[in-house]
Every structure is written in structure tokens, then in C-alpha cells.
Design an enzyme around this catalytic site. Structure first.
Site, PDB file in Angstrom:
ATOM      1  N   GLU A  94     -19.784   1.052  23.073  1.00 43.38           N
ATOM      2  CA  GLU A  94     -20.402   2.310  22.619  1.00 43.38           C
ATOM      3  C   GLU A  94     -19.351   3.407  22.433  1.00 43.38           C
ATOM      4  O   GLU A  94     -19.451   4.491  23.010  1.00 43.38           O
ATOM      5  CB  GLU A  94     -21.517   2.752  23.588  1.00 43.38           C
ATOM      6  CG  GLU A  94     -22.664   1.759  23.601  1.00 43.38           C
ATOM      7  CD  GLU A  94     -23.969   2.274  24.207  1.00 43.38           C
ATOM      8  OE1 GLU A  94     -23.996   3.353  24.795  1.00 43.38           O
ATOM      9  OE2 GLU A  94     -24.985   1.557  24.065  1.00 43.38           O
ATOM     10  N   GLU A 142     -26.620  -5.424  23.796  1.00 47.48           N
ATOM     11  CA  GLU A 142     -27.522  -4.669  24.684  1.00 47.48           C
ATOM     12  C   GLU A 142     -28.859  -4.520  23.981  1.00 47.48           C
ATOM     13  O   GLU A 142     -28.923  -3.963  22.875  1.00 47.48           O
ATOM     14  CB  GLU A 142     -26.951  -3.292  25.030  1.00 47.48           C
ATOM     15  CG  GLU A 142     -25.750  -3.379  25.956  1.00 47.48           C
ATOM     16  CD  GLU A 142     -25.266  -2.026  26.463  1.00 47.48           C
ATOM     17  OE1 GLU A 142     -26.076  -1.091  26.551  1.00 47.48           O
ATOM     18  OE2 GLU A 142     -24.055  -1.931  26.750  1.00 47.48           O
TER      19      GLU A 142
HETATM   20  O1  AHR Z   1     -27.425  -0.640  29.834  1.00 51.87           O
HETATM   21  C1  AHR Z   1     -27.274   0.677  30.216  1.00 51.87           C
HETATM   22  C2  AHR Z   1     -26.334   1.474  29.317  1.00 51.87           C
HETATM   23  O2  AHR Z   1     -26.898   1.583  28.053  1.00 51.87           O
HETATM   24  C3  AHR Z   1     -24.989   0.873  29.051  1.00 51.87           C
HETATM   25  O3  AHR Z   1     -24.078   1.130  30.056  1.00 51.87           O
HETATM   26  C4  AHR Z   1     -24.577   1.534  27.785  1.00 51.87           C
HETATM   27  O4  AHR Z   1     -23.715   0.748  27.011  1.00 51.87           O
HETATM   28  C5  AHR Z   1     -25.895   1.805  27.094  1.00 51.87           C
HETATM   29  O5  AHR Z   1     -25.982   3.097  26.629  1.00 51.87           O
END
Ligand code: AHR
Length: 493
Positions: free
Chosen positions: A174, A297
Site C-alpha cells: 500500500e 488483501e
Molecule cells: O489488513 C489490515 C490492513 O489493511 C493492512 O495492514 C493494510 O495493508 C490494509 O490497509
């Protein structure tokens, strides 16, 4: 009204990479510490500090790949703090997640040991946001170089003679947000630079994953693909299913109204649009689909359980989560030519987890059961199944009531998975089966009679799969009656 599906077993549509069923474990809340790592002296049964019950549970769903150490934590993590004698490791503050002390007791050796126990592939995410090129390069050298070198020698001193096999390596996380708030042009240049020093040592071939877009930031994908496609093997994408507003109220994990059930299903289905739109951009620069879309994710994100640390992202998990998981898998299967890996967030005690723990107690979530039921699709051949589903309507909005997918394994068994997302009505589906003479059908179902049915430490078996018999086979095909809020997997042979 009856819904008619057609299954063409002889129309093959590619391999469903088992890594689509991958996981993600971050140094966040009680995921790593307590959820996985308890230390050798813990009264909780463990092997070299890692909980036995959790390892056994994850092996049972054939966990194929595990992403670590973050997440946002990855771009603050300095791997050298997490090797060597545990009692001498640096204590630091986990600034991103709850401001708690991170004692670095779970580091590279412990993670690799965990992956060996799970018999899964490690997927390590490196630090671009606050780390140096040298630091990243040395981590790869430490893990994968066999010969004489400062890092390989240090690894041996720390007790690991042989290098580990490491395939998946992410260059930052991210980086448009917690990983450095970068513009895509800047990150793209950094990506090119950092990945140069992520070396392939001694025949260990690294699959390099560039940090991808947030949700519908198509410009990010455009810039990354235009400027850096030739330097990457995979490009990530993050999308969470949040029924409410991310900043002002996401919605509760339990005790939610009907409208939040509906909107959760609707938002889960949005994953399909995102894959299509990002995929079109990837196709423009990579028409042969060499580069994998790595959705590292995904999952539900609700308000934390009342009374818990807001930085720990601990949420309950209900039959609603199970349906969200099923829908995602169907979408991932549909795009198995591009989607090569996904990692649900997160494995234990965080967001849409598989497992919840409370001290020595452990329970399986409804999501866990979907992963277990769907393991039949790992590395199987996707076969065509098509249906125009009836509408599921709520408050003037509609989505398809039923979603399905099918695959064929090496033994020729066909597995059909079906989700009825309707919270009130059963669904009647007839599958016209072509290209296979069926003599035997068996099934399993995960369902509940309440929208927020879940497992608890008092009753860990409230939601679990049972045998499904709601079908009949005749000359014309398979007639199925799916109860509301159900996930069904059928085996046909
Ligand atoms: O999964 C929780 C968080 O969500 C992670 O650390 C991040 O990459 C995303 O914003």
C-alpha cells in the site's frame, strides 16, 4: 421461480491456482502473537513456540501460501531486529496497530518454521516505505543465498544452515497510503530500483510482486503497468468489503439489520468489476497475461468488537462472512487466467479470520468452513457453468440470488459450489449436466437460520458444514433446493 444452469464439463476454462486460497498474517492485534506464536514456555500446547491447534487447523484447509509480516506493518518492519537470540531482540512500538510493544520474538526464522510446519509457501512483503534498498537486498540474501556471504554466514550463525526456498516477494505494501503516501510515478521508479537488488540466488527464482492499487485507483495500475510491467511477475490489488462507511461507521459484525446483509453481498460482488477493470489495463500492457493479479488483501471489515482495542481489528465472523468468502471464490475462479493468488485478511483474530482464539481456546469461523469445503477446487480445472440467476431484491435494489462455480479434478470428479445469498428465500436450481454421465452425487452445506449466526467460545459448533441431501438426480439433470443463506458444495461423478 426455478433457475436453470448449464454445466458443460467438457468446456475447460483454465486451472484454478490453489494460491487463490492463500492467507495473510500481520503483526497486528492478536494475529501473530497469541494467534500463532505463544512462545516455547507457554502452557498452550506448541511446537517450538507455535500453537499446535492453529497449525493443525490451517493444515486441514491445505493452506497454500501465507503472506507476512504486513500489511502496513511491513513498511515499518526492519527484519534485522527479528533475528538472533530472542531475548536480545529489539523491543519496539507497533505504531500502526495499537501502539503496543513488539518484541520481535516472531521473526524470519519463526515465520519460515511456521511455513514448514504448514507445508505452505512463504510470501514475504519487504519494506519500501521506511527501509533501504540494501536492507531489502540483504534480507533476500539472508534467506536464500547458499554460499559464503555476510548475510548467509549470519543466517548460519543464527541456526539455519541451509537457505530457505522463497518464491513470493512483495516490494512494499500500500505504497499509496501507509507504505509511504507515494504517487504512482514515484513508487513505480522506486519499485524498479528496489526490485533490481531482489536477486535470484542459487536457483531460487523469486516471483516479484509490485504494490498495486487501492480499490478503483485505475490510474495506479495504468502507471505501474506502463512504466514497470517488465520488472514484475505480479501486481497486487486490495479491496475490502465494508457495508457502511470506512471512516464513520463500517457496520457491526453481528446484530446488523437486513439492509446491511444485502449491501454486504452487493459490495462483495464489486470485486468482479474491479478485477475486470484493472484486468483490462493489465491486458493492454500484458496481453499474454504473464503478470499475475495478486489480490493480497480482501475480506470483510467491520467495526471492532465492543470493548476491544480499536487498533487490533478484532471482529466476529458469521454466516454472512461465509457467503462473502464463497462469492469471492466464484469471482476469482471466473478470472483464473489473471488472478494467480489471493490472501484473505487475516488468518487469526483479525478482520475476516479463519480462527478465533481466547487464551488456550480456539474456534473455527464460518469462513474457515468455506475454505475447508472449497479445498476441492485447489489446482482443479475450471469448467463452464452458466446461469441467468433470479433477482434478489431489497429496498428497490437487486443482485443475483445465486452464484455458482464448477471444477474438475484429476480423478474426473466435478465439484459444483453454489451460494444462495438471499437472507429470506430458498432458491430452486436445476443444473443441466452436459459432457459427463453422472451416477453419484454427494453434498455438504453450510447454512444458518439467523443472519448473524456464528460460533463462540461457548458454542464452537453452531455454524458448521453438514451433509446436504436437498437434491435429486433424474434424466434431465440435477434439481437442487438451496435454503436461504447457504453455501453448498456438490461432488458429481
Ligand atoms: O489488513 C489490515 C490492513 O489493511 C493492512 O495492514 C493494510 O495493508 C490494509 O490497509
Amino acid at each position: 421461480m426455478k433457475q436453470q444452469a448449464i454445466l458443460n464439463v467438457d468446456v475447460e476454462q483454465g486451472i484454478i491456482n490453489k494460491n487463490i486460497y492463500g492467507h495473510f498474517a500481520e503483526h497486528l492485534g492478536r494475529c501473530i502473537y497469541e494467534g500463532i506464536w505463544v512462545g516455547e514456555d507457554s502452557p498452550i500446547p506448541n511446537t517450538n513456540g507455535i500453537r499446535n491447534d492453529v497449525v493443525e487447523a490451517l493444515k486441514n484447509i491445505n493452506i497454500p501460501v501465507l503472506r507476512w509480516p504486513g500489511g502496513c506493518f511491513a513498511d515499518e518492519y526492519h527484519w534485522k531486529d527479528g533475528v538472533g537470540q530472542r531475548e536480545n531482540r529489539k523491543r519496539m512500538v507497533n505504531t500502526h496497530w495499537g501502539g503496543v510493544v513488539e518484541n520481535n520474538h516472531f521473526g524470519t526464522h519463526e515465520f519460515m518454521m511456521l511455513c514448514e510446519m504448514l507445508e505452505c509457501e512463504p510470501y514475504i512483503c519487504g519494506n519500501v516505505g521506511s527501509g533501504t534498498v540494501q536492507e531489502m537486498s540483504e534480507w533476500v540474501e539472508y534467506m536464500t543465498f547458499k554460499g559464503e556471504s555476510p548475510m548467509a554466514n549470519w543466517r548460519r550463525e543464527n541456526g539455519q544452515e541451509e537457505p530457505w526456498k522463497l518464491t513470493y516477494f512483495g516490494v512494499g505494501n500500500e505504497n499509496w497510503g501507509c507504505g509511504g503516501n507515494m504517487r504512482p510515478e514515484y513508487y513505480s521508479d522506486l519499485y524498479r530500483r528496489y526490485q533490481t537488488y531482489v536477486r535470484d540466488y542459487d536457483g531460487n527464482k523469486i516471483y516479484k510482486i509490485a504494490g498495486g492499487a487501492n480499490v478503483d485507483d485505475y490510474n495506479w495500475t495504468e502507471v505501474l503497468m506502463r512504466e514497470s510491467a517488465r520488472y514484475m511477475d505480479g501486481l497486487s490489488l486490495h479491496y475490502y468489503t465494508v457495508p457502511g462507511d470506512f471512516w464513520t461507521g463500517k457496520g457491526a459484525a453481528t446484530g446488523f439489520p437486513e439492509g446491511e446483509w444485502f449491501v454486504t453481498m452487493k459490495k462483495a460482488l464489486h470485486m468482479d468489476t474491479l478485477i475486470r477493470k484493472h484486468g483490462t489495463i493489465m491486458d493492454k500492457y500484458d496481453p499474454t497475461k504473464r503478470i499475475g493479479m495478486i489480490i493480497d488483501e480482501w475480506g470483510t471489515w467491520f467495526d471492532v468488537e465492543p470493548g476491544t482495542n480499536p487498533g487490533f481489528l478484532y471482529q466476529q465472523n458469521t454466516i454472512r462472512d461465509a457467503l462473502v468468502a464463497g462469492l469471492h471464490f466464484h469471482i476469482f475462479h471466473d478470472h483464473c487466467d489473471r488472478v494467480q493468488m489471493t490472501n484473505i485478511a487475516q488468518t487469526v483474530n483479525v478482520l475476516q479470520s479463519m480462527i478465533l482464539t481466547e487464551g488456550e481456546k480456539m474456534i473455527f469461523t464460518p469462513t474457515y468452513h468455506v475454505f475447508e469445503m472449497y479445498k476441492v477446487h485447489h489446482d482443479a480445472t475450471k469448467v463452464a457453468i452458466d446461469m441467468k440467476a433470479n433477482n434478489y431484491e431489497f429496498d428497490g435494489e437487486t443482485i443475483p440470488q445465486v452464484s455458482l462455480t464448477a471444477s474438475k479434478n484429476d480423478e474426473g470428479t466435478v465439484h459444483v459450489s453454489i451460494c444462495n445469498v438471499d437472507h429470506q428465500n430458498e432458491a430452486e436450481v436445476t443444473i443441466d449436466i452436459r459432457g459427463l454421465a453422472i451416477s453419484n452425487v454427494t453434498g455438504r452445506i453450510l447454512t444458518a437460520d439467523k443472519m448473524d449466526a456464528h460460533n463462540s467460545f461457548e458454542d464452537g459448533e453452531n455454524v458448521k458444514p453438514v451433509e446436504f441431501t436437498g437434491f435429486s438426480l433424474d434424466g434431465k439433470g440435477l434439481d437442487i433446493i438451496l435454503p436461504p443463506m447457504s453455501v453448498v458444495v456438490l461432488a458429481l461423478n
